[in-house]
Design a protein around this motif. Structure first.
Motif, PDB file in Angstrom:
ATOM      1  N   GLN A  78       7.363   1.703 -11.787  1.00 32.94           N
ATOM      2  CA  GLN A  78       7.004   0.375 -12.303  1.00 32.94           C
ATOM      3  C   GLN A  78       6.593  -0.543 -11.159  1.00 32.94           C
ATOM      4  OE1 GLN A  78      10.104  -1.847 -14.430  1.00 32.94           O
ATOM      5  NE2 GLN A  78       8.720  -3.590 -14.660  1.00 32.94           N
ATOM      6  N   LEU A  79       7.314  -0.444 -10.028  1.00 39.06           N
ATOM      7  CA  LEU A  79       6.995  -1.280  -8.867  1.00 39.06           C
ATOM      8  C   LEU A  79       5.559  -1.031  -8.396  1.00 39.06           C
ATOM      9  CD1 LEU A  79       7.891  -3.227  -6.597  1.00 39.06           C
ATOM     10  CD2 LEU A  79       8.920  -1.279  -5.430  1.00 39.06           C
TER      11      LEU A  79
ATOM     12  N   ILE B  90       2.175  -3.423  -8.493  1.00 39.44           N
ATOM     13  CA  ILE B  90       1.355  -3.715  -7.307  1.00 39.44           C
ATOM     14  C   ILE B  90      -0.117  -3.431  -7.599  1.00 39.44           C
ATOM     15  CG2 ILE B  90       0.853  -2.918  -4.947  1.00 39.44           C
ATOM     16  CD1 ILE B  90       3.936  -2.643  -4.590  1.00 39.44           C
TER      17      ILE B  90
ATOM     18  N   ILE C 241      -1.605  -6.073  -9.911  1.00 31.52           N
ATOM     19  CA  ILE C 241      -1.818  -7.343  -9.208  1.00 31.52           C
ATOM     20  C   ILE C 241      -3.023  -7.260  -8.279  1.00 31.52           C
ATOM     21  CG2 ILE C 241      -0.816  -8.834  -7.420  1.00 31.52           C
ATOM     22  CD1 ILE C 241       1.910  -8.405  -8.827  1.00 31.52           C
ATOM     23  N   LYS C 242      -3.223  -6.096  -7.674  1.00 33.12           N
ATOM     24  CA  LYS C 242      -4.406  -5.940  -6.807  1.00 33.12           C
ATOM     25  C   LYS C 242      -5.689  -6.129  -7.607  1.00 33.12           C
ATOM     26  CE  LYS C 242      -2.547  -3.097  -3.066  1.00 33.12           C
ATOM     27  NZ  LYS C 242      -2.382  -1.714  -2.566  1.00 33.12           N
TER      28      LYS C 242
ATOM     29  N   LEU D 134       5.554  -8.853  -2.385  1.00 36.70           N
ATOM     30  CA  LEU D 134       5.166  -7.443  -2.520  1.00 36.70           C
ATOM     31  C   LEU D 134       4.386  -6.926  -1.315  1.00 36.70           C
ATOM     32  CD1 LEU D 134       4.199  -7.539  -6.306  1.00 36.70           C
ATOM     33  CD2 LEU D 134       6.166  -6.332  -5.320  1.00 36.70           C
ATOM     34  N   GLY D 135       4.073  -7.808  -0.373  1.00 34.35           N
ATOM     35  CA  GLY D 135       3.348  -7.367   0.808  1.00 34.35           C
ATOM     36  C   GLY D 135       1.891  -7.041   0.534  1.00 34.35           C
ATOM     37  N   ILE D 136       1.334  -7.576  -0.570  1.00 35.82           N
ATOM     38  CA  ILE D 136      -0.069  -7.291  -0.927  1.00 35.82           C
ATOM     39  C   ILE D 136      -1.011  -8.132  -0.071  1.00 35.82           C
ATOM     40  CG2 ILE D 136      -1.789  -7.513  -2.778  1.00 35.82           C
ATOM     41  CD1 ILE D 136       0.485  -6.829  -4.760  1.00 35.82           C
TER      42      ILE D 136
ATOM     43  N   ARG E 191       2.378 -11.905  -4.554  1.00 40.05           N
ATOM     44  CA  ARG E 191       1.668 -11.067  -3.568  1.00 40.05           C
ATOM     45  C   ARG E 191       2.333 -11.171  -2.205  1.00 40.05           C
ATOM     46  NH1 ARG E 191      -4.328 -12.975  -3.950  1.00 40.05           N
ATOM     47  NH2 ARG E 191      -3.268 -14.926  -4.486  1.00 40.05           N
TER      48      ARG E 191
ATOM     49  N   MET F 115       3.913  -1.635   1.002  1.00 40.94           N
ATOM     50  CA  MET F 115       4.722  -0.658   0.258  1.00 40.94           C
ATOM     51  C   MET F 115       3.919   0.597  -0.077  1.00 40.94           C
ATOM     52  SD  MET F 115       6.907  -2.885  -2.443  1.00 40.94           S
ATOM     53  CE  MET F 115       8.157  -4.048  -1.900  1.00 40.94           C
TER      54      MET F 115
ATOM     55  N   LEU G  11      11.660  -6.149 -12.637  1.00 44.54           N
ATOM     56  CA  LEU G  11      12.436  -4.938 -12.363  1.00 44.54           C
ATOM     57  C   LEU G  11      13.932  -5.110 -12.511  1.00 44.54           C
ATOM     58  CD1 LEU G  11      10.467  -3.886  -9.136  1.00 44.54           C
ATOM     59  CD2 LEU G  11      10.051  -3.036 -11.431  1.00 44.54           C
TER      60      LEU G  11
END
Lengths: 188, 188
Positions: A17-18, A22, A25-26, B131-133, B128, A1, B79
Motif C-alpha cells: 500500500q505504501l 507513492i 502521488i507521483k 514520503l521522500g518524493i 511528498r 523509498m 496506513l
C-alpha cells in the motif's frame, strides 16, 4: 523509498500500500495535499478541551472518524488542577509519535525489521518568557533532547541511519525545527 | 503583567498566586526553569503510545501526577487503524491548549473577565515531503491557520490585544514559529 524489498507487511506497515500510494502521488501530486484540524474550547482557568475529528486528504474530506477529545490543564504549581497534560507536554507527545512513525515507516520501506522502539523526550522552558518577566528569554522550548532505543538485528550504523531518516522525514520534527508560519485571526 | 487588578480569582486563574509567582521568580530566576518530559513506545505499524508523568520545576522534581497515556495512530488512508489522533493532530492540540491558556492567563492579569473562548486550527501538509518524493516540498506543516472567538464584554480592540498577547506569550506558538533545536541521540 525506491530501493525497498517488496513484501506485504513489515513492522505492521503494509509496504505494498505504501508503494502504491507513492506511485499514485507521483502521477497526481494533489493526492498528497492534506489538511489536519483541531478545535478547542476553554473550560476554566488553565483547563481547556481539544477535539480532533475530520481531515482533508487524498482528494476528499474524511469525517468518518469518531471524535477524539483531549483534556489540557496545568499542575498546581502552574495554576492548574492536573486535569490533563499541559500544552508543552502535548508538543512532546506529538514529536514522539511522529519520530516513531517516521522511523518505522522508513525502516519498512528499507526492508529493516524492527522488534521494538522506545524513546524519551525532555525540553527546557524558562517561564520568565511566558510570564513577560524578561524579553531576552525565549518563550518556547529552548531545546528538546530525544533518546532512541531500537531493538532490531541491525548494526549501529543502520540504527543511526534510521534515526537520521526519522528526523529528516518527520513532519512534526520539521515543523518545530524549521520556523513554521502560524496566522491567528479573531472572528468578530 | 504589572498593571493588573489584584483580586483572588479571575477566569479561574488565582491572580494572587500568579503575582506571587512572578515576584518569587524576579528574586530567584532559577524557579522559572522547567523541564517537561514524555516517553514513547512503538506498538505496531503507525500505532505508538506516549506517556506523560513527571517534570522538573520550581527547584524540584515533581513525580506526584498520575501518568497520562496517549494513543497515536493514523487513519487507514495513511496506513493506520484510527486507534488515536495522529502526530500532526497532536501538534494542533498542543498549540490550541497553549494559545488558549496564554490568552486566559494574560486576560486575568490584565483584569479582563472572559465568558468563553473557542478556537479552530487547520494546517497544510504535503505528504511528498514525508514520503521522500520531493526534496523541494517542506516536510512539516507549510502553514497553520487559527481562528479565535471570544465571548466577553470587551471591545474588538481589546480582544485583538488578547489574541496578540496569546501569541506573544505562548510557549508552543513560539516553539513552532521560531526554529527550536531538537537533538536526537541513539542509545547503543
Amino acid at each position: 523509498m525506491e530501493a525497498a524489498i517488496k513484501q506485504k507487511s513489515l513492522n505492521g506497515i503494509d509496504v505494498n500500500q505504501l508503494f502504491q500510494t507513492i506511485n499514485l502521488i507521483k502521477n497526481d501530486p494533489e493526492i498528497a495535499k492534506f489538511k489536519f484540524r483541531a478545535g478547542n474550547r476553554w473550560i476554566d482557568g488553565a483547563h481547556n478541551r481539544a477535539t480532533v475529528k475530520g481531515f482533508y486528504g487524498a482528494l476528499k474530506e474524511d469525517d468518518t472518524r469518531e471524535p477524539v477529545v483531549f483534556e489540557v490543564d496545568e499542575p498546581p504549581v502552574l495554576l492548574g488542577n492536573n486535569l490533563g497534560a499541559n500544552p508543552v507536554e502535548y508538543l512532546l507527545v506529538a514529536l514522539s509519535g511522529c519520530l516513531t512513525t517516521s522511523l518505522i515507516a522508513h525502516a519498512a520501506a528499507r526492508g529493516f525489521q524492527i522488534r521494538g522502539v522506545e524513546s524519551s523526550y525532555e525540553g527546557d522552558i524558562d517561564l520568565r518568557g511566558f510570564l513577560g518577566i524578561s524579553e531576552e528569554v525565549p518563550v518556547g522550548y529552548q531545546n528538546i533532547r530525544v533518546a532512541f532505543k531500537i531493538d532490531a538485528d541491525l548494526s549501529d550504523e543502520q540504527k543511526e541511519e534510521l534515526v537520521a531518516m526519522a528526523q529528516k522525514y518527520s513532519p512534526v520534527f520539521n515543523t518545530i525545527t524549521k520556523s513554521t508560519p502560524v496566522s491567528v485571526h479573531l472572528n468578530k
